[in-house]
Scaffold this motif. Structure first.
Motif, PDB file in Angstrom:
ATOM      1  N   ASP A  23       0.668  -1.118   0.020  1.00  0.00           N
ATOM      2  CA  ASP A  23      -0.026   0.107  -0.001  1.00  0.00           C
ATOM      3  C   ASP A  23       0.996   1.170  -0.056  1.00  0.00           C
ATOM      4  O   ASP A  23       2.071   1.130  -0.133  1.00  0.00           O
ATOM      5  CB  ASP A  23      -0.894  -0.117   1.276  1.00  0.00           C
ATOM      6  CG  ASP A  23      -0.112  -0.151   2.499  1.00  0.00           C
ATOM      7  OD1 ASP A  23       0.872   0.130   2.719  1.00  0.00           O
ATOM      8  OD2 ASP A  23      -0.847  -0.555   3.673  1.00  0.00           O
ATOM      9  N   ALA A  24       0.325   2.352   0.093  1.00  0.00           N
ATOM     10  CA  ALA A  24       1.134   3.692   0.193  1.00  0.00           C
ATOM     11  C   ALA A  24       1.891   3.617   1.118  1.00  0.00           C
ATOM     12  O   ALA A  24       3.022   4.312   1.005  1.00  0.00           O
ATOM     13  CB  ALA A  24       0.021   5.051   0.432  1.00  0.00           C
ATOM     14  N   TYR A  25       1.915   2.923   2.303  1.00  0.00           N
ATOM     15  CA  TYR A  25       3.057   2.808   3.343  1.00  0.00           C
ATOM     16  C   TYR A  25       4.276   2.123   2.993  1.00  0.00           C
ATOM     17  O   TYR A  25       5.441   2.229   3.151  1.00  0.00           O
ATOM     18  CB  TYR A  25       2.505   2.561   4.692  1.00  0.00           C
ATOM     19  CG  TYR A  25       3.465   2.308   5.759  1.00  0.00           C
ATOM     20  CD1 TYR A  25       3.889   3.323   6.649  1.00  0.00           C
ATOM     21  CD2 TYR A  25       3.745   0.977   6.268  1.00  0.00           C
ATOM     22  CE1 TYR A  25       5.019   3.305   7.354  1.00  0.00           C
ATOM     23  CE2 TYR A  25       4.873   0.904   7.265  1.00  0.00           C
ATOM     24  CZ  TYR A  25       5.201   2.032   7.720  1.00  0.00           C
ATOM     25  OH  TYR A  25       6.310   1.701   8.868  1.00  0.00           O
ATOM     26  N   THR A  26       3.953   0.786   2.491  1.00  0.00           N
ATOM     27  CA  THR A  26       4.960  -0.308   2.159  1.00  0.00           C
ATOM     28  C   THR A  26       5.301  -0.118   0.807  1.00  0.00           C
ATOM     29  O   THR A  26       6.526  -0.671   0.425  1.00  0.00           O
ATOM     30  CB  THR A  26       4.511  -1.468   2.325  1.00  0.00           C
ATOM     31  OG1 THR A  26       3.240  -1.911   1.468  1.00  0.00           O
ATOM     32  CG2 THR A  26       4.193  -1.623   3.990  1.00  0.00           C
ATOM     33  N   ALA A  27       4.848   0.474  -0.360  1.00  0.00           N
ATOM     34  CA  ALA A  27       5.051   0.561  -1.598  1.00  0.00           C
ATOM     35  C   ALA A  27       6.440   0.973  -2.009  1.00  0.00           C
ATOM     36  O   ALA A  27       7.404   0.461  -2.930  1.00  0.00           O
ATOM     37  CB  ALA A  27       4.010   1.109  -2.454  1.00  0.00           C
ATOM     38  N   PRO A  28       6.928   2.023  -1.453  1.00  0.00           N
ATOM     39  CA  PRO A  28       8.243   2.605  -1.700  1.00  0.00           C
ATOM     40  C   PRO A  28       9.422   1.675  -1.267  1.00  0.00           C
ATOM     41  O   PRO A  28      10.295   1.728  -1.867  1.00  0.00           O
ATOM     42  CB  PRO A  28       8.402   3.836  -0.648  1.00  0.00           C
ATOM     43  CG  PRO A  28       6.970   4.427  -0.522  1.00  0.00           C
ATOM     44  CD  PRO A  28       5.918   2.844  -0.338  1.00  0.00           C
ATOM     45  N   LYS A  29       9.300   0.640  -0.497  1.00  0.00           N
ATOM     46  CA  LYS A  29      10.210  -0.199  -0.065  1.00  0.00           C
ATOM     47  C   LYS A  29      10.276  -1.270  -1.058  1.00  0.00           C
ATOM     48  O   LYS A  29      11.384  -1.660  -1.562  1.00  0.00           O
ATOM     49  CB  LYS A  29       9.771  -0.952   1.466  1.00  0.00           C
ATOM     50  CG  LYS A  29      10.794  -2.116   1.934  1.00  0.00           C
ATOM     51  CD  LYS A  29      10.382  -2.553   3.266  1.00  0.00           C
ATOM     52  CE  LYS A  29      11.021  -3.672   3.624  1.00  0.00           C
ATOM     53  NZ  LYS A  29      10.604  -4.408   5.039  1.00  0.00           N
ATOM     54  N   VAL A  30       9.164  -1.759  -1.197  1.00  0.00           N
ATOM     55  CA  VAL A  30       9.076  -2.645  -2.314  1.00  0.00           C
ATOM     56  C   VAL A  30       9.666  -2.225  -3.704  1.00  0.00           C
ATOM     57  O   VAL A  30      10.334  -2.824  -4.530  1.00  0.00           O
ATOM     58  CB  VAL A  30       7.644  -3.195  -2.718  1.00  0.00           C
ATOM     59  CG1 VAL A  30       7.367  -4.097  -3.865  1.00  0.00           C
ATOM     60  CG2 VAL A  30       6.968  -3.753  -1.294  1.00  0.00           C
ATOM     61  N   LYS A  31       9.364  -0.924  -4.131  1.00  0.00           N
ATOM     62  CA  LYS A  31       9.859  -0.560  -5.416  1.00  0.00           C
ATOM     63  C   LYS A  31      11.317  -0.284  -5.430  1.00  0.00           C
ATOM     64  O   LYS A  31      11.870  -0.762  -6.321  1.00  0.00           O
ATOM     65  CB  LYS A  31       9.200   0.861  -5.458  1.00  0.00           C
ATOM     66  CG  LYS A  31       9.322   1.409  -6.771  1.00  0.00           C
ATOM     67  CD  LYS A  31       8.747   3.050  -7.065  1.00  0.00           C
ATOM     68  CE  LYS A  31       9.215   3.872  -8.281  1.00  0.00           C
ATOM     69  NZ  LYS A  31       8.649   5.040  -8.387  1.00  0.00           N
TER      70      LYS A  31
END
Length: 109
Positions: A23-31
């Motif tokens: 989601d918006a919270y975890t997506a930056p880490k995944v990206k």
């Protein structure tokens, strides 16, 4: 909720298993992690989503960006292990028509 990212490499293919919520919270880490893997020509990444319980539009954006980066550099991405709910997200957005998606989990992690 958090997300875990497990990566293994076998025969030049990256196998990634994602677990949790994207989601918006975890997506930056995944990206960040996926884009690091995709930094090269002809990279192949197989992503197991069987452990992903929830994904919002931010998560979809991560996979669109990864798909574009890999395609521009003759790479490949395969998404596997999608739940019916995730599959429907990709179907509704039309992404299932352009991305390699398999509901079964393959190899790797």
């Amino acid at each position: 909720m958090n997300v875990t990212i497990d990566v293994k490499e076998k025969d030049g293919i990256f196998y990634v298993k994602l677990t949790g919520e994207i989601d918006a919270y975890t997506a930056p880490k995944v990206k960040e992690r996926l884009m690091d893997l995709a930094d090269g020509d002809g990279v192949t990444i197989n992503i197991d989503l069987s452990g992903v319980k929830y994904m919002d539009s931010t998560g979809l954006g991560v996979f669109v960006g990864l798909f574009k980066q890999l395609s521009a550099r003759s790479g490949n991405m395969k998404l596997t292990g999608m739940s019916e709910r995730l599959q429907r997200l990709f179907d509704i957005t039309g992404l299932a028509d352009v991305m390699d998606i398999n509901t079964e989990v393959e190899g790797g992690v």
